[in-house]
Design a protein around this motif. Structure first.
Motif, PDB file in Angstrom:
ATOM      1  N   UNK A  28       0.877  -1.092  -0.062  1.00 59.85           N
ATOM      2  CA  UNK A  28      -0.440  -0.154   0.115  1.00 59.85           C
ATOM      3  C   UNK A  28       0.650   1.611   0.019  1.00 59.85           C
ATOM      4  N   UNK A  29       0.312   2.874   0.045  1.00 57.85           N
ATOM      5  CA  UNK A  29       0.957   3.977   0.042  1.00 57.85           C
ATOM      6  C   UNK A  29       1.197   4.246   1.051  1.00 57.85           C
ATOM      7  N   UNK A 129       2.465   4.898  16.321  1.00 57.63           N
ATOM      8  CA  UNK A 129       1.516   6.245  16.441  1.00 57.63           C
ATOM      9  C   UNK A 129       1.944   6.317  14.364  1.00 57.63           C
ATOM     10  N   UNK A 130       0.975   6.767  14.570  1.00 54.05           N
ATOM     11  CA  UNK A 130       0.566   6.718  12.522  1.00 54.05           C
ATOM     12  C   UNK A 130       0.347   5.791  12.087  1.00 54.05           C
ATOM     13  N   UNK A 131       0.194   4.198  12.868  1.00 56.64           N
ATOM     14  CA  UNK A 131       0.340   3.663  11.890  1.00 56.64           C
ATOM     15  C   UNK A 131      -0.882   2.830  12.167  1.00 56.64           C
ATOM     16  N   UNK A 254       9.318  21.514  10.975  1.00 56.56           N
ATOM     17  CA  UNK A 254      10.215  20.454  11.300  1.00 56.56           C
ATOM     18  C   UNK A 254      10.077  18.843  11.987  1.00 56.56           C
ATOM     19  N   UNK A 255       8.548  19.125  12.755  1.00 55.60           N
ATOM     20  CA  UNK A 255       7.930  17.843  13.177  1.00 55.60           C
ATOM     21  C   UNK A 255       6.872  17.128  11.843  1.00 55.60           C
ATOM     22  N   UNK A 256       6.606  17.939  10.744  1.00 55.41           N
ATOM     23  CA  UNK A 256       5.742  17.601  10.529  1.00 55.41           C
ATOM     24  C   UNK A 256       6.407  16.883   8.809  1.00 55.41           C
ATOM     25  N   UNK A 257       7.522  17.211   8.388  1.00 51.10           N
ATOM     26  CA  UNK A 257       8.672  17.113   6.980  1.00 51.10           C
ATOM     27  C   UNK A 257       9.446  16.019   8.363  1.00 51.10           C
ATOM     28  N   UNK A 258      10.003  15.826   9.461  1.00 54.70           N
ATOM     29  CA  UNK A 258      10.131  13.855  10.148  1.00 54.70           C
ATOM     30  C   UNK A 258       9.664  12.886   9.540  1.00 54.70           C
ATOM     31  N   UNK A 259       8.248  13.749  10.224  1.00 52.40           N
ATOM     32  CA  UNK A 259       7.584  12.269  10.008  1.00 52.40           C
ATOM     33  C   UNK A 259       7.294  11.255   8.645  1.00 52.40           C
ATOM     34  N   UNK A 260       7.024  12.770   7.729  1.00 53.49           N
ATOM     35  CA  UNK A 260       6.930  12.799   5.970  1.00 53.49           C
ATOM     36  C   UNK A 260       8.398  11.585   5.697  1.00 53.49           C
ATOM     37  N   UNK A 261       9.454  12.245   6.074  1.00 49.80           N
ATOM     38  CA  UNK A 261      10.337  11.460   5.588  1.00 49.80           C
ATOM     39  C   UNK A 261      10.643  10.364   6.525  1.00 49.80           C
ATOM     40  N   UNK A 262      10.443   9.686   7.036  1.00 49.18           N
ATOM     41  CA  UNK A 262      10.214   8.733   7.790  1.00 49.18           C
ATOM     42  C   UNK A 262       9.340   7.697   7.279  1.00 49.18           C
ATOM     43  N   UNK A 263       8.217   8.461   7.159  1.00 46.07           N
ATOM     44  CA  UNK A 263       6.888   6.913   5.793  1.00 46.07           C
ATOM     45  C   UNK A 263       7.806   6.775   4.766  1.00 46.07           C
ATOM     46  N   UNK A 264       7.384   7.657   4.281  1.00 47.38           N
ATOM     47  CA  UNK A 264       8.669   7.359   2.950  1.00 47.38           C
ATOM     48  C   UNK A 264       9.368   6.819   2.301  1.00 47.38           C
ATOM     49  N   UNK A 265      10.597   6.840   3.928  1.00 48.71           N
ATOM     50  CA  UNK A 265      11.752   6.129   4.175  1.00 48.71           C
ATOM     51  C   UNK A 265      11.457   4.567   4.024  1.00 48.71           C
ATOM     52  N   UNK A 266      10.366   4.679   4.978  1.00 50.83           N
ATOM     53  CA  UNK A 266       9.685   2.991   5.701  1.00 50.83           C
ATOM     54  C   UNK A 266       9.630   2.262   4.154  1.00 50.83           C
ATOM     55  N   UNK A 274      15.152   3.120   7.334  1.00 47.21           N
ATOM     56  CA  UNK A 274      15.330   4.651   8.058  1.00 47.21           C
ATOM     57  C   UNK A 274      16.017   4.397   9.734  1.00 47.21           C
ATOM     58  N   UNK A 275      16.158   3.375  10.169  1.00 46.15           N
ATOM     59  CA  UNK A 275      16.767   3.069  11.278  1.00 46.15           C
ATOM     60  C   UNK A 275      17.563   4.693  11.405  1.00 46.15           C
ATOM     61  N   UNK A 276      18.180   5.104  10.592  1.00 44.42           N
ATOM     62  CA  UNK A 276      19.287   6.585  10.763  1.00 44.42           C
ATOM     63  C   UNK A 276      18.409   7.907  10.964  1.00 44.42           C
ATOM     64  N   UNK A 277      17.737   7.570  10.141  1.00 47.43           N
ATOM     65  CA  UNK A 277      16.263   8.506  10.160  1.00 47.43           C
ATOM     66  C   UNK A 277      16.138   8.995  11.472  1.00 47.43           C
ATOM     67  N   UNK A 278      15.765   7.461  11.666  1.00 48.88           N
ATOM     68  CA  UNK A 278      14.852   8.106  12.979  1.00 48.88           C
ATOM     69  C   UNK A 278      16.267   8.030  14.508  1.00 48.88           C
ATOM     70  N   UNK A 279      16.948   7.575  14.599  1.00 48.55           N
ATOM     71  CA  UNK A 279      17.469   8.249  15.584  1.00 48.55           C
ATOM     72  C   UNK A 279      18.109   9.842  15.392  1.00 48.55           C
ATOM     73  N   UNK A 280      17.938  10.607  13.785  1.00 51.56           N
ATOM     74  CA  UNK A 280      18.311  11.623  13.532  1.00 51.56           C
ATOM     75  C   UNK A 280      16.968  12.413  13.991  1.00 51.56           C
ATOM     76  N   UNK A 281      15.499  11.708  14.050  1.00 52.18           N
ATOM     77  CA  UNK A 281      14.383  12.475  14.244  1.00 52.18           C
ATOM     78  C   UNK A 281      14.296  13.232  15.814  1.00 52.18           C
TER      79      UNK A 281
END
Length: 313
Positions: A28-29, A129-131, A254-266, A274-281
């Motif tokens: 799914x998207x 959260x979000x899933x 910043x927070x919304x962009x981080x959520x979108x980044x994690x969703x797209x990477x996942x 997603x692991x390094x991006x998760x730590x970055x967030x």
């Protein structure tokens, strides 16, 4: 086989499986929604959104944390009391270095803002959260994208809302009913309503202390008929009105962009990337909470400083 070689093979294998899953499995998207979504109707005219629900959860958590840390105060702190004293003392010293004159007055507000925003940002990174969400009817203009794989993979769904994970089954279940998956939880700062509300609280607090410290003379900073200072005052007045918008959009962006980044990477590589991006967030969530609190205190110090003091410096 050495331990180092084994670890490298495990990482390479996990990455290969993750990439292959994008080609052979339909998941799914990714779910990305700018506005907070209504999960159920509360008081008439006051729908409950997923970000508002998380805000209530964070409220309860912060209050419970305060009670737990202070229920048995000791001269030599231990456990949770020791941790909270370290955090609050570090914050207090940081704000005191900016301006020691008003730190005792402003600290309760800025420290509360920091803790509330921090826990809200980190809550948005928790699994689920979000899933995890419910299937809601689509609004007019939203068309379900029919996919044969979705229809075939979807199990028979019960009537009403369906609690489901943001996975292939969840999306298939909602799609089979002609509905969309609405997450139950969303980071508060990923909702503009929340960031504007907390920015408005900061703005009112700043203006209140400006008038309290300078009296009617506070308006002289914006409305001055002394030559070029009148033009400077107009610029300062405009910048004063822009402050809550700057605070709100900075935190939201910043927070919304981080959520979108994690969703797209996942969605692209779900197992490893997603692991390094998760730590970055996690780091970004802390920094944004700290910046919001620091800006509130910095704006307060600007508000309580008259032009005469500025010229003296």
């Amino acid at each position: 086989m050495s331990t180092r070689t084994r670890n490298i093979l495990i990482i390479v294998g996990a990455l290969a499986i993750s990439i292959a899953s994008r080609f052979f499995l339909y998941t799914g998207e990714p779910h990305v929604e700018v506005a907070a979504e209504v999960i159920f109707d509360g008081i008439p005219g006051f729908p409950i959104t997923n970000s508002f629900l998380v805000s209530i959860i964070i409220d309860i958590f912060v209050i419970a944390l305060a009670f737990a840390a202070t229920r048995n105060l000791q001269m030599v702190p231990r456990g949770l009391q020791n941790v909270m004293e370290f955090v609050l003392e570090s914050l207090y010293n940081l704000f005191r270095n900016i301006n020691a004159r008003y730190v005792a007055t402003a600290f309760p507000l800025v420290a509360t803002i920091f803790l509330f925003v921090l826990f809200g940002n980190w809550f948005g990174l928790l699994p689920g959260v979000g899933s995890i969400g419910v299937c809601h009817e689509k609004h007019k203009g939203e068309h379900a994208v029919a996919d044969e794989r979705v229809a075939l993979a979807a199990p028979a769904a019960p009537l009403g809302n369906v609690l489901a994970a943001e996975s292939e089954v969840a999306y298939d279940t909602c799609a089979a009913q002609g509905k969309k998956l609405v997450p139950l939880f969303r980071a508060p700062a990923a909702d503009l309503n929340f960031t504007f509300a907390i920015a408005a609280i900061s703005f009112v607090f700043i203006e209140y202390w400006g008038f309290r410290a300078l009296g009617p003379g506070y308006l002289k900073k914006f409305f001055n008929t002394n030559g070029i200072m009148s033009f400077v005052g107009i610029i300062e007045f405009i910048s004063e009105l822009v402050k809550p918008f700057a605070l709100a959009f900075r935190l939201f962006g910043n927070i919304f962009a981080g959520e979108v980044l994690l969703v797209v990477m996942a969605f692209l590589v779900p197992l490893l990337l997603p692991l390094p991006f998760y730590g970055f967030e996690v780091f970004v969530g802390f920094i944004q909470a700290l910046i919001f609190a620091l800006l509130t205190y910095a704006f307060l110090n600007i508000a309580v400083t008259g032009h005469d003091e500025e010229h003296a410096h």
